[in-house]
Write a protein that holds these residues in place. Structure first.
Motif, mmCIF file in Angstrom:
data_model
loop_
_atom_site.group_PDB
_atom_site.id
_atom_site.type_symbol
_atom_site.label_atom_id
_atom_site.label_comp_id
_atom_site.label_asym_id
_atom_site.label_seq_id
_atom_site.Cartn_x
_atom_site.Cartn_y
_atom_site.Cartn_z
ATOM 1 N N LEU A 150 0.854 -1.188 0.000
ATOM 2 C CA LEU A 150 0.000 0.000 0.000
ATOM 3 C C LEU A 150 0.889 1.236 0.000
ATOM 4 C CD1 LEU A 150 -2.539 -1.026 2.791
ATOM 5 C CD2 LEU A 150 -3.120 -0.711 0.379
ATOM 6 N N ARG A 151 0.709 2.094 -1.001
ATOM 7 C CA ARG A 151 1.474 3.343 -1.070
ATOM 8 C C ARG A 151 0.486 4.505 -1.149
ATOM 9 N NH1 ARG A 151 4.322 4.324 -5.456
ATOM 10 N NH2 ARG A 151 5.841 5.527 -4.250
ATOM 11 N N ILE A 152 0.573 5.413 -0.208
ATOM 12 C CA ILE A 152 -0.364 6.538 -0.136
ATOM 13 C C ILE A 152 0.425 7.825 0.011
ATOM 14 C CG2 ILE A 152 -2.271 7.586 1.146
ATOM 15 C CD1 ILE A 152 -3.041 4.775 2.078
ATOM 16 N N CYS A 153 0.099 8.801 -0.805
ATOM 17 C CA CYS A 153 0.788 10.092 -0.754
ATOM 18 C C CYS A 153 -0.234 11.217 -0.824
ATOM 19 C CB CYS A 153 1.765 10.207 -1.929
ATOM 20 S SG CYS A 153 2.586 11.810 -2.072
ATOM 21 N N HIS A 154 -0.068 12.216 0.026
ATOM 22 C CA HIS A 154 -0.936 13.393 -0.019
ATOM 23 C C HIS A 154 -0.099 14.616 0.347
ATOM 24 C CE1 HIS A 154 -4.774 15.480 -0.135
ATOM 25 N NE2 HIS A 154 -4.451 16.085 0.993
ATOM 26 N N LEU A 155 0.346 15.331 -0.685
ATOM 27 C CA LEU A 155 1.172 16.524 -0.506
ATOM 28 C C LEU A 155 0.475 17.709 -1.154
ATOM 29 C CD1 LEU A 155 4.674 15.022 -1.404
ATOM 30 C CD2 LEU A 155 3.793 15.536 0.885
ATOM 31 N N THR A 156 0.146 18.721 -0.354
ATOM 32 C CA THR A 156 -0.471 19.946 -0.865
ATOM 33 C C THR A 156 0.158 21.137 -0.147
ATOM 34 O OG1 THR A 156 -2.219 20.282 0.781
ATOM 35 C CG2 THR A 156 -2.656 18.655 -0.945
ATOM 36 N N PRO A 157 -0.072 22.364 -0.649
ATOM 37 C CA PRO A 157 0.276 23.521 0.179
ATOM 38 C C PRO A 157 -0.521 23.470 1.488
ATOM 39 C CG PRO A 157 -0.049 24.187 -2.088
ATOM 40 C CD PRO A 157 -0.518 22.763 -1.993
ATOM 41 N N GLY A 158 -1.847 23.358 1.381
ATOM 42 C CA GLY A 158 -2.681 23.084 2.554
ATOM 43 C C GLY A 158 -2.529 24.039 3.712
ATOM 44 N N LEU A 159 -3.106 23.648 4.850
ATOM 45 C CA LEU A 159 -3.062 24.480 6.051
ATOM 46 C C LEU A 159 -1.627 24.640 6.541
ATOM 47 C CD1 LEU A 159 -6.125 23.159 8.069
ATOM 48 C CD2 LEU A 159 -5.894 25.407 7.030
ATOM 49 N N ALA A 160 -1.261 25.867 6.829
ATOM 50 C CA ALA A 160 0.085 26.160 7.332
ATOM 51 C C ALA A 160 0.080 26.124 8.859
ATOM 52 C CB ALA A 160 0.532 27.534 6.826
ATOM 53 N N PRO A 161 1.257 25.986 9.466
ATOM 54 C CA PRO A 161 1.330 26.013 10.935
ATOM 55 C C PRO A 161 0.689 27.266 11.513
ATOM 56 C CG PRO A 161 3.431 25.331 10.014
ATOM 57 C CD PRO A 161 2.581 25.761 8.859
ATOM 58 N N GLY A 162 -0.063 27.081 12.603
ATOM 59 C CA GLY A 162 -0.706 28.210 13.255
ATOM 60 C C GLY A 162 -2.081 28.541 12.732
ATOM 61 N N GLU A 163 -2.586 27.739 11.772
ATOM 62 C CA GLU A 163 -3.898 28.021 11.184
ATOM 63 C C GLU A 163 -4.972 27.048 11.679
ATOM 64 O OE1 GLU A 163 -3.186 30.211 6.941
ATOM 65 O OE2 GLU A 163 -3.152 28.029 6.918
ATOM 66 N N GLY A 164 -4.953 26.745 12.963
ATOM 67 C CA GLY A 164 -6.033 25.938 13.502
ATOM 68 C C GLY A 164 -5.640 24.558 13.965
ATOM 69 N N HIS A 165 -4.348 24.261 14.055
ATOM 70 C CA HIS A 165 -3.899 22.918 14.449
ATOM 71 C C HIS A 165 -3.586 22.816 15.937
ATOM 72 C CE1 HIS A 165 -3.251 21.291 10.322
ATOM 73 N NE2 HIS A 165 -3.171 22.569 10.042
ATOM 74 N N GLU A 166 -3.889 23.842 16.707
ATOM 75 C CA GLU A 166 -3.430 23.875 18.096
ATOM 76 C C GLU A 166 -3.834 22.631 18.880
ATOM 77 O OE1 GLU A 166 -4.898 26.314 16.503
ATOM 78 O OE2 GLU A 166 -3.380 27.906 16.439
ATOM 79 N N TYR A 167 -5.073 22.179 18.718
ATOM 80 C CA TYR A 167 -5.542 21.018 19.458
ATOM 81 C C TYR A 167 -5.557 19.752 18.599
ATOM 82 C CZ TYR A 167 -7.007 24.509 22.826
ATOM 83 O OH TYR A 167 -7.015 25.539 23.723
ATOM 84 N N GLU A 168 -5.569 19.912 17.298
ATOM 85 C CA GLU A 168 -5.620 18.764 16.402
ATOM 86 C C GLU A 168 -4.246 18.158 16.161
ATOM 87 O OE1 GLU A 168 -7.559 21.270 16.286
ATOM 88 O OE2 GLU A 168 -9.564 20.456 16.084
ATOM 89 N N GLY A 169 -3.175 18.877 16.529
ATOM 90 C CA GLY A 169 -1.834 18.354 16.379
ATOM 91 C C GLY A 169 -1.178 18.777 15.076
ATOM 92 N N PRO A 170 0.084 18.362 14.855
ATOM 93 C CA PRO A 170 0.805 18.705 13.621
ATOM 94 C C PRO A 170 0.098 18.160 12.395
ATOM 95 C CG PRO A 170 2.303 17.800 15.276
ATOM 96 C CD PRO A 170 0.903 17.574 15.784
ATOM 97 N N SER A 171 0.590 18.549 11.236
ATOM 98 C CA SER A 171 -0.042 18.197 9.972
ATOM 99 C C SER A 171 -0.300 16.697 9.839
ATOM 100 C CB SER A 171 0.845 18.676 8.813
ATOM 101 O OG SER A 171 0.312 18.318 7.570
ATOM 102 N N PHE A 172 0.678 15.859 10.228
ATOM 103 C CA PHE A 172 0.514 14.428 10.029
ATOM 104 C C PHE A 172 -0.551 13.833 10.950
ATOM 105 C CE2 PHE A 172 1.437 9.899 10.429
ATOM 106 C CZ PHE A 172 1.498 9.542 9.092
#
Length: 358
Positions: A150-172
């Motif tokens: 199984l190979r899965i890749c998802h790379l986008t510009p997407g949400l940057a640090p500090g844009e709502g991840h405080e409680y949801e954790g880092p990007s991964f």
């Protein structure tokens, strides 16, 4: 209106609005309440759903015995208590993920939900996508032989640090746990071994790109790559998102451009190319399956569970912790991140842009 399912939405940010839109289209829901602590969000709620009672205090929803379902779309630090309140007041739950702001509290929420006969689900949206369902069914038919890689890749510009991840954790964790979940869904068992590498892009405190490979308990091998780092300041933004599944006899792959998804099935007996609209977050499917469950009194088997979410969250955190042991370089400067954040505040078209409250 008496035949509609009465729901109260808590949190009217990006995901709360998505759920409102799909519920309004379906004709199965009575959005009785919309709750948000932000005055501008409440003002927008009045405009988008004038028939709903718009409130600041969520307790009114839990106290209303006629409300059958609660939708939890505020930040993750509020969800565990809200799940507990909902179950105590006899209400079903639709939740965003993760279902709490720490893994211990997520497992507490799972125990609370599983101790009742009430229905609950979480928005693990990839499970509701037409392309993953099609691929999984094709694999079950034996067209690619035994599932091997199984190979899965998802790379986008997407949400940057500090844009709502405080409680949801880092990007991964915030985004990547979707891909952890779907890999486990395909394999049909839990992860056995893993090795992760991450990068602290722009020297931010948390990693914003991570790649993990390893094995499942049944011997299937995986690699997952996820990051919101893909050309944040490029003139014309692009992305790289795919699923590549290799069997002992054939292969299946999928790509998308967020508008159209293309599935290519190369099996021993047939070759199929299927192209359809991407489907976005598939919230319409989630809401429809949940409505069916309430109407029939039987929980639909395709609905993801709170346990599914907690397991995916647990592994995402485990992979992040493993990456810290394998040297996690810091590349770039925080000044670049400031440029990224400034650009995203002014962009009209891009990836993962935050919705503005008008």
């Amino acid at each position: 209106m008496n035949d509609l399912i009465k729901i109260g939405l808590i949190g009217f940010g990006r995901m709360g609005r998505y759920h409102l839109e799909e519920m309004q289209k379906s004709g199965k829901w009575n959005i009785a309440y919309i709750c948000d602590t932000n005055p501008k969000s409440r003002e927008l709620a009045h405009k988008l759903s004038p028939e709903s009672k718009v409130i600041e205090n969520e307790q009114e929803i839990f106290d209303d015995k006629t409300v059958q379902v609660v939708g939890l779309f505020a930040l993750a630090d509020s969800r565990k208590e809200q799940i507990e309140k909902a179950m105590r007041s006899g209400k079903h739950v639709i939740s965003e993920k993760p279902i709490a702001d720490s893994i211990d509290r997520e497992w507490e929420a799972v125990r609370i939900a599983e101790s009742t006969s009430l229905f609950s689900t979480v928005n693990l949206y990839l499970r509701n996508s037409w392309y993953h369902k099609l691929i999984r069914e094709y694999i079950k038919q034996g067209e690619i032989g035994e599932l091997a890689i199984l190979r899965i890749c998802h790379l986008t510009p997407g949400l940057a640090p500090g844009e709502g991840h405080e409680y949801e954790g880092p990007s991964f964790h915030d985004c990547g746990m979707h891909y952890v979940d779907i890999a486990r869904w395909y394999a049909g068992c839990d992860f056995k071994t893993w090795n992760a590498q991450a990068v602290r892009m722009w020297s931010y405190k948390d990693p914003w790109w991570l790649q993990c490979h390893g094995t499942f308990e049944n011997g299937v091998v995986f690699d997952i790559t996820q990051g919101h780092v893909y050309g944040q300041l490029s003139k014309n933004q692009t992305h790289n998102s795919y699923v590549d599944i290799i069997g002992t006899e054939g292969i299946v792959r999928m790509t998308h451009d967020f508008k159209t998804a293309v599935v290519e099935l190369h099996g021993v007996n047939q070759t199929v190319r299927e192209e359809r609209p991407f489907g976005g977050k598939n919230i319409d499917v989630l809401c429809d399956l949940f409505a069916q469950s309430i109407e029939t009194g039987v929980r639909h088997p395709d609905l993801p569970t709170l346990r599914d979410s907690a397991v995916a969250s647990q592994y995402a955190w485990d992979f992040l912790e493993n990456a810290k042991k394998n040297d996690m370089p810091a590349i770039g400067e925080l000044q670049t991140l400031e440029k990224i954040l400034h650009r995203r505040r002014t962009m009209k078209n891009g990836y993962g842009l935050l919705q503005q409250t008008q």
